[in-house]
Design a protein around this motif. Sequence first.
Motif, PDB file in Angstrom:
ATOM      1  N   LEU A 115      89.691  -7.274  43.814  1.00  0.00           N
ATOM      2  CA  LEU A 115      90.357  -8.391  43.134  1.00  0.00           C
ATOM      3  C   LEU A 115      89.357  -9.190  42.314  1.00  0.00           C
ATOM      4  O   LEU A 115      89.635  -9.578  41.170  1.00  0.00           O
ATOM      5  CB  LEU A 115      91.047  -9.297  44.164  1.00  0.00           C
ATOM      6  N   GLY A 116      88.181  -9.429  42.881  1.00  0.00           N
ATOM      7  CA  GLY A 116      87.148 -10.149  42.143  1.00  0.00           C
ATOM      8  C   GLY A 116      86.687  -9.398  40.923  1.00  0.00           C
ATOM      9  O   GLY A 116      86.514  -9.977  39.845  1.00  0.00           O
ATOM     10  N   VAL A 117      86.489  -8.086  41.072  1.00  0.00           N
ATOM     11  CA  VAL A 117      86.090  -7.266  39.920  1.00  0.00           C
ATOM     12  C   VAL A 117      87.166  -7.319  38.846  1.00  0.00           C
ATOM     13  O   VAL A 117      86.874  -7.403  37.643  1.00  0.00           O
ATOM     14  CB  VAL A 117      85.836  -5.812  40.358  1.00  0.00           C
ATOM     15  N   GLY A 118      88.441  -7.288  39.265  1.00  0.00           N
ATOM     16  CA  GLY A 118      89.544  -7.364  38.311  1.00  0.00           C
ATOM     17  C   GLY A 118      89.531  -8.663  37.517  1.00  0.00           C
ATOM     18  O   GLY A 118      89.760  -8.654  36.293  1.00  0.00           O
ATOM     19  N   PHE A 119      89.265  -9.785  38.185  1.00  0.00           N
ATOM     20  CA  PHE A 119      89.177 -11.073  37.484  1.00  0.00           C
ATOM     21  C   PHE A 119      88.026 -11.073  36.473  1.00  0.00           C
ATOM     22  O   PHE A 119      88.163 -11.589  35.357  1.00  0.00           O
ATOM     23  CB  PHE A 119      88.971 -12.205  38.495  1.00  0.00           C
ATOM     24  N   ILE A 120      86.901 -10.495  36.853  1.00  0.00           N
ATOM     25  CA  ILE A 120      85.740 -10.466  35.957  1.00  0.00           C
ATOM     26  C   ILE A 120      86.028  -9.605  34.730  1.00  0.00           C
ATOM     27  O   ILE A 120      85.750 -10.011  33.590  1.00  0.00           O
ATOM     28  CB  ILE A 120      84.502  -9.953  36.711  1.00  0.00           C
ATOM     29  N   VAL A 121      86.605  -8.433  34.946  1.00  0.00           N
ATOM     30  CA  VAL A 121      86.959  -7.565  33.821  1.00  0.00           C
ATOM     31  C   VAL A 121      87.965  -8.264  32.914  1.00  0.00           C
ATOM     32  O   VAL A 121      87.849  -8.230  31.679  1.00  0.00           O
ATOM     33  CB  VAL A 121      87.525  -6.225  34.327  1.00  0.00           C
ATOM     34  N   ALA A 122      88.959  -8.909  33.526  1.00  0.00           N
ATOM     35  CA  ALA A 122      89.971  -9.628  32.736  1.00  0.00           C
ATOM     36  C   ALA A 122      89.345 -10.764  31.943  1.00  0.00           C
ATOM     37  O   ALA A 122      89.727 -11.022  30.792  1.00  0.00           O
ATOM     38  CB  ALA A 122      91.063 -10.167  33.661  1.00  0.00           C
TER      39      ALA A 122
END
Length: 410
Positions: free
Chosen positions: A314-321
């Motif tokens: 989830l954290g990686v997803g926020f960073i990519v977004a």
Amino acid sequence: MHAPTWHPALTRRLSTATFVSFFAIAVIEFAVPFVAVATLGANAMVVAVLGVCRFAPQVVFARAATAAVNRYDQRTVMLASEVLRVLAFVLSAVALLASPVVGFAVFALANISLGFGSVLTGVAVAVLVPLAFDDEELPRVYSRLGMAESLADGGGPFFAGLALAAFDVSGTFVVAAVLAAGACLLLRTMPRTHVTEPVEAGPVRDRSSLRHGLRVNFATRPLRVLTGWALAYNLGQCTIEAMLLIAILERTSIGAAGYGLIKTGAVLCAALGAYLATRLPMALAGGWGISLFGFGAIGSYVLLGIGLYAPGALGVGFIVAGFALDELCSGVVLVLIQTFRARAISNQDRAAATAGYRAANLTAVPVGFLLGGTLGLVLSPSLTILVVGVAMLGFGLVIWTPQVRSAATT
């Protein structure tokens, strides 16, 4: 406003010249610090000095660039800029044949030349486009130039890494010199375009001063808001950039390869944004688009802060977004703001206004890095990123002002 003076084929050549020129610059911007550290053994202070040599001239020589653009035709100015780059790259190619001290000195001079060339090109293009193209064509032209710059910025470092392995250090700089020379050949086909003589009262020299250029950027409420937004964006971005990689490596599973992949994808999003800027619904093609995408660009950094504290994927997803949203919105809003500024600023004031705008925003870059480094010592890097991201979200609300939404559509 005026009839277009450039044939579409020349527009393509200008876009191609922009891509080739920025690609060469991106190669050198990657190669110089890499070679300085890996080959010459530079420490952090030397790298910092090289960075200052790259960006300080764009502030120091802002007035000289304004005077040159107002005095000479834009083709001559852009050609002079490219010739400076060719010379800088050729000198860099032979610098390592001497001692490391000579190498550092030549790299510093090359960066100074790059900085001066950058402000010349930036001001010249800002003046050239509104003079050479019809009002309705401005978004399309800025879109093509934005795509060319974004793709060059993305591909340059990748190519530089391959070139350093395949052609060694000197060969890489020679390739960059050849690319810059190619941009010169393309620019030689451009028509000569002059700024018209000012008709208003007042001494002409005042129009070349940095003070006058800064004053133009704050002359109206919409220009004040957009200039303030740009300053806040650059300051916050550089404050976060100073510790972003450290925080990502400390708190997430993203490694060097993953981080590079994310950055490459983000650059492609910027090119996509520039492409989509001319294909927006009519309701978003003016002030509403500037407000929406400007808020998205400056507000995207809060997603990076959230991603550092969110668990796992989830954290990686926020960073990519966060990366993707920033670059996509920046690609769109840059085209819209350039179009608005081209219509809102007179031909006689455009050179000084552009130089002042660039000087102010480039000053925010080292200030942001220093602020980020200081905050990173007081707070943790991840907490600093979250706090600055929330602050940028607050500044982003300013761009929703009704004056921007209405004035930018006229």
